[in-house]
Design a protein around this motif. Structure first.
Motif, PDB file in Angstrom:
ATOM      1  N   ALA A  66      -0.146  16.528   4.061  1.00  0.00           N
ATOM      2  CA  ALA A  66       0.258  16.860   5.416  1.00  0.00           C
ATOM      3  C   ALA A  66       1.677  17.426   5.459  1.00  0.00           C
ATOM      4  N   GLY A  67       2.302  17.529   4.284  1.00  0.00           N
ATOM      5  CA  GLY A  67       3.643  18.086   4.240  1.00  0.00           C
ATOM      6  C   GLY A  67       4.728  17.104   4.617  1.00  0.00           C
ATOM      7  N   ASN A  68       4.434  15.799   4.529  1.00  0.00           N
ATOM      8  CA  ASN A  68       5.431  14.799   4.905  1.00  0.00           C
ATOM      9  C   ASN A  68       5.915  13.958   3.737  1.00  0.00           C
ATOM     10  N   ALA A  69       5.665  14.420   2.527  1.00  0.00           N
ATOM     11  CA  ALA A  69       6.043  13.594   1.378  1.00  0.00           C
ATOM     12  C   ALA A  69       7.559  13.430   1.353  1.00  0.00           C
ATOM     13  N   PRO A  70       8.019  12.290   0.828  1.00  0.00           N
ATOM     14  CA  PRO A  70       9.460  12.127   0.654  1.00  0.00           C
ATOM     15  C   PRO A  70       9.947  13.077  -0.433  1.00  0.00           C
ATOM     16  N   ASP A  71      11.254  13.181  -0.597  1.00  0.00           N
ATOM     17  CA  ASP A  71      11.773  14.055  -1.645  1.00  0.00           C
ATOM     18  C   ASP A  71      11.674  13.384  -3.003  1.00  0.00           C
ATOM     19  N   LEU A  72      11.894  12.074  -2.997  1.00  0.00           N
ATOM     20  CA  LEU A  72      11.873  11.315  -4.248  1.00  0.00           C
ATOM     21  C   LEU A  72      10.872  10.185  -4.130  1.00  0.00           C
ATOM     22  N   LEU A  73      10.384   9.762  -5.289  1.00  0.00           N
ATOM     23  CA  LEU A  73       9.248   8.883  -5.282  1.00  0.00           C
ATOM     24  C   LEU A  73       9.318   7.959  -6.486  1.00  0.00           C
ATOM     25  N   GLN A  74       9.145   6.661  -6.254  1.00  0.00           N
ATOM     26  CA  GLN A  74       8.960   5.762  -7.388  1.00  0.00           C
ATOM     27  C   GLN A  74       7.463   5.682  -7.654  1.00  0.00           C
ATOM     28  N   ALA A  75       7.051   5.849  -8.905  1.00  0.00           N
ATOM     29  CA  ALA A  75       5.622   5.822  -9.216  1.00  0.00           C
ATOM     30  C   ALA A  75       5.410   5.127 -10.546  1.00  0.00           C
ATOM     31  N   GLU A  76       4.335   4.359 -10.616  1.00  0.00           N
ATOM     32  CA  GLU A  76       4.010   3.718 -11.884  1.00  0.00           C
ATOM     33  C   GLU A  76       3.492   4.769 -12.852  1.00  0.00           C
ATOM     34  N   TYR A  77       3.734   4.524 -14.136  1.00  0.00           N
ATOM     35  CA  TYR A  77       3.368   5.530 -15.139  1.00  0.00           C
ATOM     36  C   TYR A  77       1.904   5.941 -15.030  1.00  0.00           C
ATOM     37  N   VAL A  86      21.118  10.064   0.030  1.00  0.00           N
ATOM     38  CA  VAL A  86      19.771   9.574  -0.228  1.00  0.00           C
ATOM     39  C   VAL A  86      19.508   8.349   0.636  1.00  0.00           C
ATOM     40  N   SER A  87      18.423   8.368   1.410  1.00  0.00           N
ATOM     41  CA  SER A  87      18.056   7.149   2.126  1.00  0.00           C
ATOM     42  C   SER A  87      16.756   6.601   1.551  1.00  0.00           C
ATOM     43  N   VAL A  88      16.793   5.302   1.239  1.00  0.00           N
ATOM     44  CA  VAL A  88      15.641   4.643   0.623  1.00  0.00           C
ATOM     45  C   VAL A  88      14.745   4.095   1.722  1.00  0.00           C
ATOM     46  N   LEU A  89      13.481   4.475   1.696  1.00  0.00           N
ATOM     47  CA  LEU A  89      12.502   3.918   2.616  1.00  0.00           C
ATOM     48  C   LEU A  89      11.615   2.983   1.811  1.00  0.00           C
ATOM     49  N   LYS A  90      11.781   1.713   2.051  1.00  0.00           N
ATOM     50  CA  LYS A  90      11.090   0.732   1.202  1.00  0.00           C
ATOM     51  C   LYS A  90       9.609   0.664   1.555  1.00  0.00           C
ATOM     52  N   GLN A  91       8.778   0.812   0.544  1.00  0.00           N
ATOM     53  CA  GLN A  91       7.329   0.824   0.743  1.00  0.00           C
ATOM     54  C   GLN A  91       6.691  -0.386   0.074  1.00  0.00           C
ATOM     55  N   ALA A  92       5.430  -0.617   0.429  1.00  0.00           N
ATOM     56  CA  ALA A  92       4.652  -1.603  -0.312  1.00  0.00           C
ATOM     57  C   ALA A  92       4.099  -0.910  -1.542  1.00  0.00           C
ATOM     58  N   TYR A 140       3.288  -6.972   4.259  1.00  0.00           N
ATOM     59  CA  TYR A 140       2.584  -6.461   3.073  1.00  0.00           C
ATOM     60  C   TYR A 140       3.585  -5.920   2.051  1.00  0.00           C
ATOM     61  N   SER A 141       4.644  -5.289   2.548  1.00  0.00           N
ATOM     62  CA  SER A 141       5.624  -4.737   1.611  1.00  0.00           C
ATOM     63  C   SER A 141       6.419  -5.854   0.928  1.00  0.00           C
ATOM     64  N   LEU A 142       6.438  -7.039   1.516  1.00  0.00           N
ATOM     65  CA  LEU A 142       7.077  -8.169   0.841  1.00  0.00           C
ATOM     66  C   LEU A 142       6.222  -8.682  -0.310  1.00  0.00           C
ATOM     67  N   LEU A 143       4.918  -8.510  -0.169  1.00  0.00           N
ATOM     68  CA  LEU A 143       4.019  -8.981  -1.226  1.00  0.00           C
ATOM     69  C   LEU A 143       3.991  -8.008  -2.391  1.00  0.00           C
ATOM     70  N   GLN A 144       4.123  -6.730  -2.089  1.00  0.00           N
ATOM     71  CA  GLN A 144       3.979  -5.697  -3.115  1.00  0.00           C
ATOM     72  C   GLN A 144       5.344  -5.143  -3.474  1.00  0.00           C
ATOM     73  N   GLN A 145       6.102  -5.896  -4.231  1.00  0.00           N
ATOM     74  CA  GLN A 145       7.444  -5.454  -4.570  1.00  0.00           C
ATOM     75  C   GLN A 145       7.534  -5.014  -6.011  1.00  0.00           C
ATOM     76  N   SER A 152      10.430   3.864  -2.367  1.00  0.00           N
ATOM     77  CA  SER A 152      10.474   2.928  -3.483  1.00  0.00           C
ATOM     78  C   SER A 152      10.037   1.560  -2.977  1.00  0.00           C
ATOM     79  N   TRP A 153       9.421   0.772  -3.853  1.00  0.00           N
ATOM     80  CA  TRP A 153       9.013  -0.562  -3.430  1.00  0.00           C
ATOM     81  C   TRP A 153       9.982  -1.629  -3.938  1.00  0.00           C
ATOM     82  N   ALA A 154      10.927  -1.206  -4.784  1.00  0.00           N
ATOM     83  CA  ALA A 154      11.804  -2.185  -5.412  1.00  0.00           C
ATOM     84  C   ALA A 154      12.829  -2.705  -4.414  1.00  0.00           C
ATOM     85  N   PRO A 155      12.990  -4.021  -4.339  1.00  0.00           N
ATOM     86  CA  PRO A 155      13.987  -4.567  -3.429  1.00  0.00           C
ATOM     87  C   PRO A 155      15.391  -4.142  -3.863  1.00  0.00           C
TER      88      PRO A 155
END
Lengths: 437, 300
Positions: free
Chosen positions: A87-98, A66-72, B251-256, A45-48
């Motif tokens: 590659a078979g490394n996708a997370p289990d859960l995913l935040q995605a824009e519509y 559940v562990s959140v791995l914060k992404q850009a 970069y992840s700070l910019l794209q929140q 997820s990218w959400a703070p």
């Protein structure tokens, strides 16, 4: 620079990945469930502060952690996720824009969780739910946040220049022109060729359906009459200089908002957050109004952004689909989770109960002058037109940036730019092996 | 920061003073000077921008004059340090690990390989060298995705190794080491050492290596900067944000997402801090470039 390289690589990658999308085998079901120990799920997820909401879940559910791995966030994340899934490394859960959902589904990243989470449907507005089902019986994600469009304006400056808050686009154009006459150095707003999401939202409001399916083939209608109407409208305003033609989200744009050179902004419900950082000196001077309408008296709006929580096919393969779907449903429908989302993550929740409930009773700090901010927002959200996304939104978006960017800079006609956008999108679909009707 | 000049062995003989003719008055060459000045301004303006912008508070960032320093540097610094429990410093430590260990190992591998390619005659030598040359021409960007797939087959994706391992082999570093070894280590010295009874390892360790130090320092610096600035490889490889290097972290700070204001002030302050180690490294290691063992080893 890095970002551009990443995007270039992303574009190259997408081409090859879509082609091989159908080759991976289906999941083996939930039978492989681990016998002992808590199920460990990863969530991109990218959400703070999303980790803080997950913490609430982890405390109450010792068997599913559940562990959140914060992404850009952004388009690059879609590519990264697809690569990881291959590659078979996708997370289990995913935040995605519509708008990314069809891309992720056609690349076999997201799993259908209709069986586990289909009952959540009643918690969301119809138009929102349609975006996660892609018009089928499947459910590919649970809506997390929505972003209905509205019109933001500087109350004080509107008063000073004797402008009426526009309720139709005709009034909007008139207001833009009146302002130019009274104060030539000011603009009502700008047309940004950097933000295809906004243009897509405006087209949705006008009734555009950019991607539709009939049987096995896709139909692309980016240059349909509704979108043309929107393009022509803005093209007219840009051409005679009634609105500015500079992109949004630049330092110059922030400055223009902050010092009142631009006195309005067509934006989504999350605008207060952006204004807080971009135009800090204007606190308490803005107000929100419904988006101007094409037909007087109507109350339709589009959306700009918004995201959902999906369960990946990887989770299905490792037998975690059930647990992951449970978390996704909890996150977006449980009152406690929604409270966390609103208060900590700062999203405008998709669940209708949260939009009108006590969670959002207080207006955002920046809009303290409009105490019923969220009540109005909920009213506006009701009229959200459904969006119709396809598997190559990213291509259409980058075509928009190129073609409209040039047209806006030259103050030229937007018609040809729209045709370019349509053409590139269709060509890319065909190139990637989709049937285009 | 990557505008260093490769250290060329100094071979220019001092100009012989001529008798009788008075030295011509030195004229300032205005055109080249101006051009160079323009170049310097072009390179330094962004740096000045980062420095001044990092001192501005959120209120001042977009409102005050661009190159006027602000008053918020200390607040930015504390806010950055406390952001998500100090994750920024974790990113810096990760970057230091990736770049430090990666560059050190890379310099070691490059040194050994370059020396072998320069001083030994064996079958396939030119083939190996040609493959390396091809590797120099290949932009690392194109390799990132294949490397990711490879790492993930090995079960190393999303680990420290996944970023470290691909950084160790640097075709350019090996190429540079070979060229340097060829020029800096005279065959006579190698032969003399052999005559004196040195074994091959001893020969490399005690004779060749000291002569190659300036070249290896260059390789180390180049590689350090390249890894420190690398974005795409760690971006693709890593999913866990606690393993991110500083580039991907910022970069992840910019794209929140749109809900949250982009943390411009934090990103700018973070960017400023992230170039300080590079500057310190360059200033600190510059003196090694002056070491020139070649001058006294043999008469040429």
């Amino acid at each position: 620079m890095h970002r551009r390289l990443a995007l270039a690589a992303a574009a190259a990658l997408c081409g090859t990945l879509v082609l091989s999308a159908c080759s991976s085998d289906g999941g083996s079901g939930d039978s492989a469930k681990a016998a002992s120990g808590p199920v460990k799920l990863t969530f991109w997820s990218w959400a703070p502060n999303m980790d803080k909401v997950a913490e609430i879940w982890n405390k109450a559910h010792p068997d599913i952690q559940v562990s959140v791995l914060k992404q850009a966030g952004g388009d690059d994340l879609v590519t990264k996720t697809i690569t990881a899934a291959k590659a078979g490394n996708a997370p289990d859960l995913l935040q995605a824009e519509y708008q990314a959902l069809p891309t992720l589904v056609s690349n076999d990243v997201l799993a259908d969780i209709a069986k586990q989470a289909g009952s959540a449907k009643s918690q969301f507005a119809d138009g929102v739910w349609k975006q996660v089902t892609l018009g089928s019986d499947a459910v590919y994600a649970i809506p997390e946040d929505t972003a209905p469009l509205a019109f933001y304006y500087r109350q004080d400056l509107f008063e000073q220049y004797g402008l009426k808050v526009p309720t139709t686009w005709d009034e909007f154009a008139a207001a833009a022109r009146t302002l130019k006459q009274k104060a030539p150095e000011k603009s009502l707003t700008t047309f940004s060729a950097n933000d295809p999401g906004l243009f897509a939202g405006l087209a949705q409001q006008a009734g555009a359906k950019w991607w539709t399916t009939s049987g096995e083939s896709w139909k692309v209608a980016i240059d349909d009459p509704a979108t043309k109407k929107v393009a022509d409208f803005w093209s007219g305003l840009v051409k005679d200089g009634s609105v500015d033609n500079q992109p949004m989200y630049t330092p110059a744009w922030s400055k223009a908002l902050n010092d009142g050179t631009q006195i309005g902004w067509v934006s989504a419900v999350w605008a207060p957050g952006v204004l807080t950082s971009s135009a800090p000196d204007t606190k308490g001077k803005w107000a929100m109004a419904p988006l101007p309408q094409w037909e007087s008296g109507a109350s339709v709006t589009g959306s700009w952004g918004g995201s959902a929580t999906g369960v990946t096919t990887g989770a299905v393969k490792s037998g975690h689909a059930e647990a992951a779907a449970k978390f996704a449903t909890w996150l977006n429908t449980d009152p406690e989770a929604l409270a966390g989302l609103v208060q900590q993550v700062n999203v405008y929740p998709a669940a209708t109960s949260a939009q009108t409930g006590s969670l959002l009773s207080a207006a955002p700090e920046f809009f303290a002058n409009q105490p019923d901010f969220y009540a109005r927002a909920a009213e506006i959200a009701k009229g959200t037109a459904p969006a119709a996304w396809g598997p190559n939104v990213n291509v259409a978006y980058s075509a928009f940036k190129d073609a409209f960017g040039k047209a806006a800079q030259d103050k030229g006609d937007f018609g040809p730019a729209l045709s370019t956008m349509q053409q590139s999108t269709v060509e890319d679909l065909k190139k990637n092996g989709f049937q285009v009707g | 920061m990557s505008t260093t000049t490769a250290p060329a062995p100094r071979r220019t003989a001092p100009a012989l003073p001529r008798k009788g003719s008075a030295p011509a008055p030195r004229r300032t060459a205005w055109t080249p000077t101006l051009l160079l000045l323009l170049g310097a301004v072009y390179c330094l303006v962004p740096v000045v921008w980062v420095v001044t912008a990092a001192t501005k508070s959120r209120q001042e960032l977009f409102t005050t004059f661009t190159y006027a320093p602000g008053s918020g540097f200390w607040d930015n610094l504390t806010e950055l340090s406390s952001y998500r429990g100090g994750v920024y410093w974790q990113w810096m430590a990760n970057s230091a690990l990736y770049a430090g260990a990666g560059a050190l190992l890379s310099a070691a591998v490059s040194g050994v390989t370059g020396y072998a390619l320069a001083k030994y005659r064996f079958r396939g030598r030119s083939a190996v060298f040609n493959v390396l040359l091809a590797g120099v021409l290949m932009p690392p960007i194109t390799l990132a995705v294949p490397q990711y797939l490879l790492m993930s087959k090995a079960g190393l994706a999303d680990s420290y190794w996944s970023v470290l391992l691909p950084s160790i082999l640097s075709p350019y570093g090996i190429y540079l080491s070979r060229i340097y070894a060829e020029a800096a280590i005279p065959d006579e010295v190698v032969e003399a050492a052999r005559v004196d009874g040195a074994r091959e390892w001893r020969l490399f360790r005690s004779v060749a290596l000291p002569m190659m130090v300036p070249g290896l320092v260059t390789v180390f610096l180049f590689q350090f900067v390249a890894i420190w600035n690398n974005f795409l490889l760690p971006y693709i490889m890593l999913g866990d944000d606690h393993k991110f290097p500083v580039t991907v972290g910022l970069y992840s700070l910019l794209q929140q997402g749109a809900n949250e204001p982009a943390l411009y002030t934090l990103v700018i302050t973070g960017a400023l801090l992230s170039i300080l180690p590079l500057i310190a490294l360059f200033l600190g290691m510059q003196r090694y470039w002056r070491v020139d063992l070649l001058s006294g080893a043999v008469k040429s």
